[in-house]
Scaffold this active site. Structure first.
Site, PDB file in Angstrom:
ATOM      1  N   ASP A 260      -3.307 -12.066  -4.687  1.00 52.76           N
ATOM      2  CA  ASP A 260      -4.573 -11.584  -4.784  1.00 52.76           C
ATOM      3  C   ASP A 260      -4.663 -10.681  -2.971  1.00 52.76           C
ATOM      4  O   ASP A 260      -4.946  -9.855  -2.207  1.00 52.76           O
ATOM      5  CB  ASP A 260      -5.248 -10.898  -4.890  1.00 52.76           C
ATOM      6  CG  ASP A 260      -6.180 -10.186  -5.609  1.00 52.76           C
ATOM      7  OD1 ASP A 260      -5.506  -8.942  -4.749  1.00 52.76           O
ATOM      8  OD2 ASP A 260      -7.512  -9.388  -5.975  1.00 52.76           O
TER       9      ASP A 260
ATOM     10  N   ARG B 281       0.815  -1.256   0.086  1.00 48.52           N
ATOM     11  CA  ARG B 281       0.407  -0.110   0.379  1.00 48.52           C
ATOM     12  C   ARG B 281       0.791   1.271  -0.059  1.00 48.52           C
ATOM     13  O   ARG B 281      -0.110   2.222   0.880  1.00 48.52           O
ATOM     14  CB  ARG B 281      -0.683  -0.683   1.659  1.00 48.52           C
ATOM     15  CG  ARG B 281      -1.520  -1.359   1.554  1.00 48.52           C
ATOM     16  CD  ARG B 281      -2.769  -1.244  -0.056  1.00 48.52           C
ATOM     17  NE  ARG B 281      -4.129  -2.526   0.414  1.00 48.52           N
ATOM     18  CZ  ARG B 281      -4.239  -2.412  -0.729  1.00 48.52           C
ATOM     19  NH1 ARG B 281      -4.649  -2.149  -2.019  1.00 48.52           N
ATOM     20  NH2 ARG B 281      -5.242  -3.350  -0.215  1.00 48.52           N
TER      21      ARG B 281
HETATM   22  O1  DOR Z   1     -11.269  -7.758  -3.043  1.00 48.55           O
HETATM   23  C1  DOR Z   1     -10.319  -6.457  -3.869  1.00 48.55           C
HETATM   24  N1  DOR Z   1      -9.627  -6.002  -2.946  1.00 48.55           N
HETATM   25  N2  DOR Z   1     -10.389  -7.209  -4.750  1.00 48.55           N
HETATM   26  C2  DOR Z   1      -9.526  -5.792  -5.302  1.00 48.55           C
HETATM   27  O2  DOR Z   1      -9.733  -6.264  -7.080  1.00 48.55           O
HETATM   28  C3  DOR Z   1      -8.812  -4.591  -5.335  1.00 48.55           C
HETATM   29  C4  DOR Z   1      -8.257  -5.255  -3.970  1.00 48.55           C
HETATM   30  C5  DOR Z   1      -7.821  -3.966  -2.900  1.00 48.55           C
HETATM   31  O3  DOR Z   1      -6.739  -2.790  -3.636  1.00 48.55           O
HETATM   32  O4  DOR Z   1      -8.319  -3.958  -1.705  1.00 48.55           O
HETATM   33 ZN    ZN Z   2      -6.545  -7.429  -6.941  1.00 52.08          ZN
END
Ligand code: DOR
Ligand code: ZN
Length: 444
Positions: free
Chosen positions: A315, A74
């Site tokens: 992810d 982040r």
């Molecule tokens: O669940 C998700 N979180 N899907 C996304 O596409 C973005 C991600 C985030 O950046 O938190």
């Molecule tokens: Zn993502």
């Protein structure tokens, strides 16, 4: 946190070495010298033991360093959720030697100064290779293409507006063409916002029972279909993010059979959890795309088995308690995943969907090939980026054990089997659960 054991030369003795790219699956020794793989073979200690620190790794597996091509660190902008340093530590703890990080920071990574900033911070942490994925459109607003060439020169390896779709088909077409001319993949977050609008979880029985507005599978599938058609029309290279639905798997399988240049990834939660996990309004299971149904899990597994889905990526999407502990509909989407990805993925091996070498390919050589970055091999001369896995190690996901700055995972309390017990990047140990037990200071 820099490793105290950087710069050592090592004899890694007696592990099962799985390097699918070279057809290796055998009990072998590996010598690491000057940060590179110097030798790999049987009984190397007898010939080459001098001056090497020894690790006895009998019963463990060594693979090329694992690569996670979809994470959210982040920084800049949301350092309270994760920094590049804390994310890198989580990655190393999960067995990863490289990650690709998405551009939805603040500011968005849509220009070279952000890309350069990320690379500088990653270099300071020096725990994993961090490959920035830059934005397709300025601010990921979907209107104006970013300067792909400039971003590539600065070190971006791919382009994505992940977190949001590129809703305008003409802009997506130009993005595919421009990126293709530069040899960069477009990584697509597939979601038709008009179909997902207002939704908080997968549309189905659980949503009805919980009284929450639903997001149907077709919100994803309509965009998968559009992007596949655009990739086919332009001849460009497309990678589809976080495949979650049976319909998406079917569309990608069909496109691949027609020769469309498409690759795809899924995340462990999409082959492990269904929307039923949300029944207690567990905000940590709120993710986008949403957890779906048993038949989707089965289709995603089958897609991995038959190669329709190329890659497993976490992810990893860290969020703070303050982003999550609000009414369900307002809670941020996303879950951390770097530290549970390997163990959850190993269940595919236990359940017979993938062999261990196939799994290793999906978590190392395949993402490396898609991104066009180094890694994915234990060939002599290659940088010593490797992962040591204890397939039998049983452990429990606990808040105290997590290295990420955030704790938003629905897997807290889960008992998992299989763990990265040592991670090495360029010959430096970036994570270890085992040095004390396995290292011998003496000569062979
Ligand atoms: O669940 C998700 N979180 N899907 C996304 O596409 C973005 C991600 C985030 O950046 O938190
Ligand atoms: Zn993502």
């Amino acid at each position: 946190m820099k490793s105290a054991v950087a710069g050592q030369n090592w004899l890694l003795r007696g592990a099962r070495v799985v390097d699918p790219g070279r057809g290796l699956d055998d009990r072998l020794d590996i010598i690491v010298e000057g940060g590179r793989i110097a030798g790999i073979g049987r009984d190397l200690g007898k010939k080459r033991g001098k001056g090497l620190r020894i690790m006895e790794l009998g019963g463990l597996v060594i693979t090329p360093g694992l690569v996670d091509m979809h994470v959210h660190f982040r920084e800049p902008g949301y350092e309270y959720k994760e920094t590049i340093a804390t994310g890198s530590a989580a990655a190393a703890a999960g067995g990863f030697t490289a990650v690709a990080c998405m551009p939805n920071t603040n500011p968005v990574n849509d220009n070279r100064s952000v890309t350069e900033f990320i690379l500088r911070k990653a270099g300071e942490a020096d725990l994993v290779h961090v490959y920035p994925i830059a934005a397709i459109t300025l601010g990921s607003q979907g209107n104006t293409l970013a300067e792909f060439w400039d971003l590539k020169e600065a070190g971006a390896v791919a382009l994505s507006d992940d977190g949001k779709p590129v809703m305008d088909g003409a802009i997506m077409r130009r993005a595919l063409e421009y990126a293709h001319s530069l040899g960069m993949p477009v990584v697509s977050h597939c979601e038709d916002l008009s179909l997902s609008a207002g939704g908080a979880m997968h549309e189905g029985l659980a949503a009805t029972e919980l009284g929450l507005p639903g997001i149907p599978g077709i919100a994803e599938e309509v965009m998968v279909a559009r992007d596949l058609l655009l990739a086919e029309y332009t001849g460009a290279v497309l990678h589809i993010c976080h495949v979650s639905s049976a319909g998406s798997v079917r569309l990608i399988r069909d496109a691949k059979s027609r020769g469309v240049k498409v690759t795809a990834e899924t995340a462990p939660h999409y082959f492990t959890l269904t929307a039923d996990c949300l029944r207690g309004y567990d905000v940590n299971a709120k993710v986008n795309p949403p957890l779906r149904e048993q038949r989707d899990i089965e289709a995603v597994r089958e897609g991995l088995r038959d190669g329709t889905i190329d890659v497993i990526a976490s992810d990893h999407a860290p969020h703070a308690v303050t982003d999550k502990e609000v009414e369900f509909e307002y809670a941020a989407s996303g879950m951390i995943g770097l530290e549970t990805s390997l163990a959850l993925s190993l269940r595919l091996v236990t359940d017979g969907f993938l062999s261990l070498p196939e799994l290793v390919t999906r978590m190392s050589a395949r993402p490396v090939a898609i991104l066009g970055v180094p890694g994915g091999s234990l060939a002599p001369g290659a940088p010593a980026d490797l992962t040591v896995i204890d397939l039998e190690r049983r452990w429990t996901v606990s808040p105290e054990g997590i290295r990420s700055r955030s704790r938003n995972t629905p897997f807290l309390g889960w008992h998992l089997t299989g763990k990265a017990v040592l991670t090495m990047k360029g010959g430096a140990v970036t994570h270890s659960d085992l040095l004390r037990d396995h290292e011998r200071p003496d000569q062979p």
